[in-house]
Design an enzyme around this catalytic site. Structure first.
Site, PDB file in Angstrom:
ATOM      1  N   SER A 278       0.693  -1.253  -0.026  1.00 30.21           N
ATOM      2  CA  SER A 278      -0.003   0.006  -0.164  1.00 30.21           C
ATOM      3  C   SER A 278       0.836   1.097   0.096  1.00 30.21           C
ATOM      4  O   SER A 278       2.377   1.197   0.422  1.00 30.21           O
ATOM      5  CB  SER A 278      -0.813  -0.037   1.179  1.00 30.21           C
ATOM      6  OG  SER A 278      -1.393   1.183   1.576  1.00 30.21           O
TER       7      SER A 278
ATOM      8  N   TYR B  94      -1.685  -0.660  10.594  1.00 31.41           N
ATOM      9  CA  TYR B  94      -1.748  -0.920   9.151  1.00 31.41           C
ATOM     10  C   TYR B  94      -0.375  -0.314   8.452  1.00 31.41           C
ATOM     11  O   TYR B  94       0.085  -1.022   7.725  1.00 31.41           O
ATOM     12  CB  TYR B  94      -2.989  -0.096   8.776  1.00 31.41           C
ATOM     13  CG  TYR B  94      -3.000  -0.516   7.267  1.00 31.41           C
ATOM     14  CD1 TYR B  94      -3.571  -1.878   6.711  1.00 31.41           C
ATOM     15  CD2 TYR B  94      -2.864   0.449   6.067  1.00 31.41           C
ATOM     16  CE1 TYR B  94      -3.885  -2.036   5.136  1.00 31.41           C
ATOM     17  CE2 TYR B  94      -3.067   0.336   4.814  1.00 31.41           C
ATOM     18  CZ  TYR B  94      -3.501  -1.070   4.503  1.00 31.41           C
ATOM     19  OH  TYR B  94      -3.592  -1.301   2.932  1.00 31.41           O
TER      20      TYR B  94
END
Length: 259
Positions: A143, A156
């Protein structure tokens, strides 16, 4: 065949039942690979197989990447049907947001097990098959959160930064072998996870969906959500025979968000 450069290769895509994973499975099938999709929802996997089967050989294996025993059994089942795994796409992941003060150990552990440890264990299962066969591709779906910091996403971001570190270290270790290891780093992508994020923003703030979406895409110079097929195209390119010199890279698919 020129139009099927991955013919005879077995690709395994974790989290392949929907979203980015399903788009990647579709892309790899179009390139000629036999594809195993894995996930925790057997019903969703079955539906995806029904949709994808017109494109080539595809099978579903129920597998929870947060459980080591499930990974071992899942890879054995997949290889038993389609042969050794030559392409591994570590796509399965979860995203949870919370202020640091409310990020408890349970959330941290859950994200780390799924987004980072799961990829490590899948690579441990797949890489020996690739080395034995003399060819392989590992692609980790990270990501842009693995390339920069995002407020309210401590766990995350840490997991995705770790996944990129794993990518780079393993690529260097395997550099003299015919196995490449890369990551793709999508920005906000039009998936169920982003739809849930938008719903949460609207519910908590009372803002309109349009305003919430505008804030999400603001860091993207193109001012839009990325499409799953765009991520899949990048993954497919990294898996091609001609991409053998590309390894250890973290490629942002994010409309210029990371430059």
């Amino acid at each position: 065949m020129a139009d099927k450069p991955l013919a005879g290769r077995h690709a395994l895509v974790t989290g392949g039942g929907r979203g980015i994973g399903a788009a990647i499975a579709r892309q790899l099938l179009s390139l000629g690979a036999d594809v195993t999709i894995t996930g925790r929802d057997a019903g969703r996997l079955a539906g995806a197989v029904t949709t994808l089967s017109a494109l080539g050989r595809v099978q579903a294996v129920s597998m929870d990447v947060s459980a080591a025993a499930a990974i071992e059994a899942g890879f054995a089942q997949a290889a038993g049907s389609f042969g050794p795994v030559a392409i591994l796409v570590n796509n399965a992941g979860i995203a949870q947001a919370a202020p640091f003060a409310r990020t408890d150990l349970a959330m941290w552990d859950d994200i780390m097990r799924t987004d980072l440890t799961g990829a490590f264990l899948c690579a441990k299962a797949a890489v020996p098959m690739m080395l034995a066969a003399g060819w392989g591709r590992v692609v980790n779906v990270a990501s842009t959160a693995g390339l920069t910091g995002l407020a309210y996403c401590t766990a995350y971001c840490a997991a995705k930064h770790g996944l990129i570190g794993l990518t780079r270290a393993l690529a260097k270790e395997l550099a003299t072998k015919p196995v490449t290891v890369n990551a793709v780093c999508p920005g906000y992508t039009e998936t169920d996870i982003v739809e849930t994020t938008l719903d949460n923003i609207v519910a908590k703030t009372g803002r309109t969906r349009e305003d919430a979406l505008a804030d999400l895409v603001a860091p993207n110079p193109q001012k839009r959500l990325i499409q799953p097929a765009e991520v899949a195209e990048a993954v497919g390119w990294l898996c091609l025979p001609g991409s053998s010199a590309i390894t250890g890279q973290s490629i942002a698919v994010a409309g210029g968000e990371i430059m």
